[in-house]
Design an enzyme around this catalytic site. Structure first.
Site, PDB file in Angstrom:
ATOM      1  N   LYS A 137      15.603  21.526  84.733  1.00  0.00           N
ATOM      2  CA  LYS A 137      16.613  21.248  83.709  1.00  0.00           C
ATOM      3  C   LYS A 137      17.958  20.857  84.344  1.00  0.00           C
ATOM      4  CE  LYS A 137      13.330  22.171  80.918  1.00  0.00           C
ATOM      5  NZ  LYS A 137      13.001  23.347  80.139  1.00  0.00           N
TER       6      LYS A 137
HETATM    7  C1  LIG Z   1      11.843  24.038  79.419  1.00  0.00           C
HETATM    8  C2  LIG Z   1      11.797  24.160  77.946  1.00  0.00           C
HETATM    9  C3  LIG Z   1      11.614  25.394  77.292  1.00  0.00           C
HETATM   10  C4  LIG Z   1      11.281  26.653  78.030  1.00  0.00           C
HETATM   11  O1  LIG Z   1      12.228  26.957  79.002  1.00  0.00           O
HETATM   12  P1  LIG Z   1      11.944  28.084  80.090  1.00  0.00           P
HETATM   13  O2  LIG Z   1      13.342  28.432  80.565  1.00  0.00           O
HETATM   14  O3  LIG Z   1      11.115  27.446  81.156  1.00  0.00           O
HETATM   15  O4  LIG Z   1      11.272  29.218  79.426  1.00  0.00           O
HETATM   16  C5  LIG Z   1      11.672  25.425  75.914  1.00  0.00           C
HETATM   17  N1  LIG Z   1      11.879  24.310  75.193  1.00  0.00           N
HETATM   18  C6  LIG Z   1      12.051  23.104  75.784  1.00  0.00           C
HETATM   19  C7  LIG Z   1      12.302  21.906  74.928  1.00  0.00           C
HETATM   20  C8  LIG Z   1      12.000  22.992  77.173  1.00  0.00           C
HETATM   21  O5  LIG Z   1      12.129  21.782  77.748  1.00  0.00           O
END
Ligand SMILES: *Cc1c(COP(=O)(O)O)cnc(C)c1O
Length: 372
Positions: A168
């Protein structure tokens, strides 16, 4: 940190929470172990439970839907807008009208700011007020993004969930922040992330003096969903670099727009709707291959780029088509815009350290790969 008590975390957590809240223009930020856990406790805190239903976008990571099921609630989807690839406001409005007639309105709607482009939040807020559901943003892609001049996480939603997974915008290894303007909701989130335990006298059932400094009460069923001090220190330092990350992503996205113009591709939208403006976080740059006369199909284009060592990906397989969701009664064809988008989608490399030369190479390989 060690003298402040067993249940108290060190100073880095609150420092990161405060800095994140300031950067996103919001009163409260609650650090959580990852966005999946953040969505889970946010759904609980906003009232999801058995007999209720939560709606989200089929064009997302499965966690956006799973969070409702963790709470014992049901889940349903609202199809996307083919231009923005975000939850469609007209589709949401139509589904709400029908749900009201059927007496099955959702308790929470979770729009997802896909690829970092904000959803059209103002009309969604108006629908939330009219139909009485909570608006929970899955802002996993949208750290630093803004909508009509307001930072994501500040104004329209009841709560917003940001992910700090390594793929991210900023990372803490694993991690998440849940933001809200509502102090009581922030406190519920703090209790849920840490076993439902409180040491605050006003929150206890105890009437009379504290038995001693060791005393605490568990008042609800919580979890161990905390963000550690080490993760928070990393997050704080990443946050200082957010503006430079975002500027680099924005410049590269502009450059892709110029270099890819005129190819048989559908490029990412720039605004959430005709009437709203936004600044995307540019988490992803997703092209759609317009296959047909002289143009290869998506799988071929993807394989050729892969073979040329270009790190492409596909976001997302529509959630309702996953075997687990099919077993719950969903079937392909139910959300045609998300399915049509998925059929052509390829995420091409976009990260702050991508050089112009590397980007030129991606574009050159893509031009070759598109030929049927
Ligand atoms: C990455 C992601 C999640 C989950 O995030 P984590 O921190 O890995 O649990 C949830 N929703 C979206 C749209 C994502 O891209």
């Amino acid at each position: 940190m060690l003298t402040s008590g067993w249940l108290t975390q060190g100073p880095a957590g609150p420092r990161f929470e405060k800095a994140f809240a300031q950067r996103h223009g919001v009163a409260h930020a609650v650090g959580v172990s990852n966005a999946t856990s953040g969505l889970h406790i946010a759904c609980l805190a906003l009232g999801a439970g058995p007999g209720q239903v939560v709606w989200t976008s089929p064009n997302s990571f499965v966690a956006s839907a799973n969070c409702a099921l963790y709470c014992g609630a049901g889940v349903d989807f609202v199809d996307i807008d083919p231009v923005t690839r975000n939850m469609s406001v007209p589709a949401l409005a139509a589904k709400l009208e029908q749900a009201e007639r059927d007496g099955q309105l959702p308790v929470i709607v979770i729009p997802v700011h896909f690829a970092g482009l904000p959803c059209d939040l103002a009309p969604m807020r108006a629908l939330a007020d009219r139909y009485g559901f909570k608006l929970l943003e899955d802002a996993s892609h949208a750290v630093g993004a803004s909508y009509d001049g307001q930072p994501i996480g500040s104004r329209y939603a009841d709560a917003s969930v940001f992910s700090f997974h390594p793929v991210k915008i900023i990372t803490t290894g694993e991690g998440c922040m849940v933001t809200t303007q509502d102090a009581a909701l922030a406190r519920r989130l703090q209790l849920l992330r840490s076993h439902g335990i409180t040491r605050t006298p006003g929150e206890m059932t105890l009437d009379g003096p504290m038995p001693g400094p060791w005393y605490y009460e568990q008042t609800t069923l919580g979890f161990n969903h905390r963000l550690t001090d080490i993760q928070s220190a990393l997050g704080y330092s990443q946050l200082q670099r957010l503006d430079s990350f975002q500027a680099a992503r924005e410049r590269l996205a502009d450059r892709y727009d110029r270099l890819l113009a005129g190819l048989p591709l559908k490029l990412p939208a720039r605004a959430p709707s005709a009437s709203a403006t936004a600044r995307s976080s540019w988490h992803l740059y997703v092209i759609e291959v317009l296959s047909g006369d002289g143009v290869a199909d998506r799988a071929t284009v993807f394989q050729r780029l892969w073979d040329a060592n270009i790190a492409v990906n596909v976001h997302y397989i529509p959630i309702h088509t996953q075997p687990y969701y099919r077993a719950r009664g969903f079937r392909p064809g139910q959300f045609p815009a998300a399915e049509a988008y998925y059929a052509g989608a390829i995420s091409i490399p976009l990260f702050p350290t991508l050089t112009d030369e590397q980007q030129d190479c991606v574009v050159a390989e893509l031009k070759k790969a598109l030929q049927a």
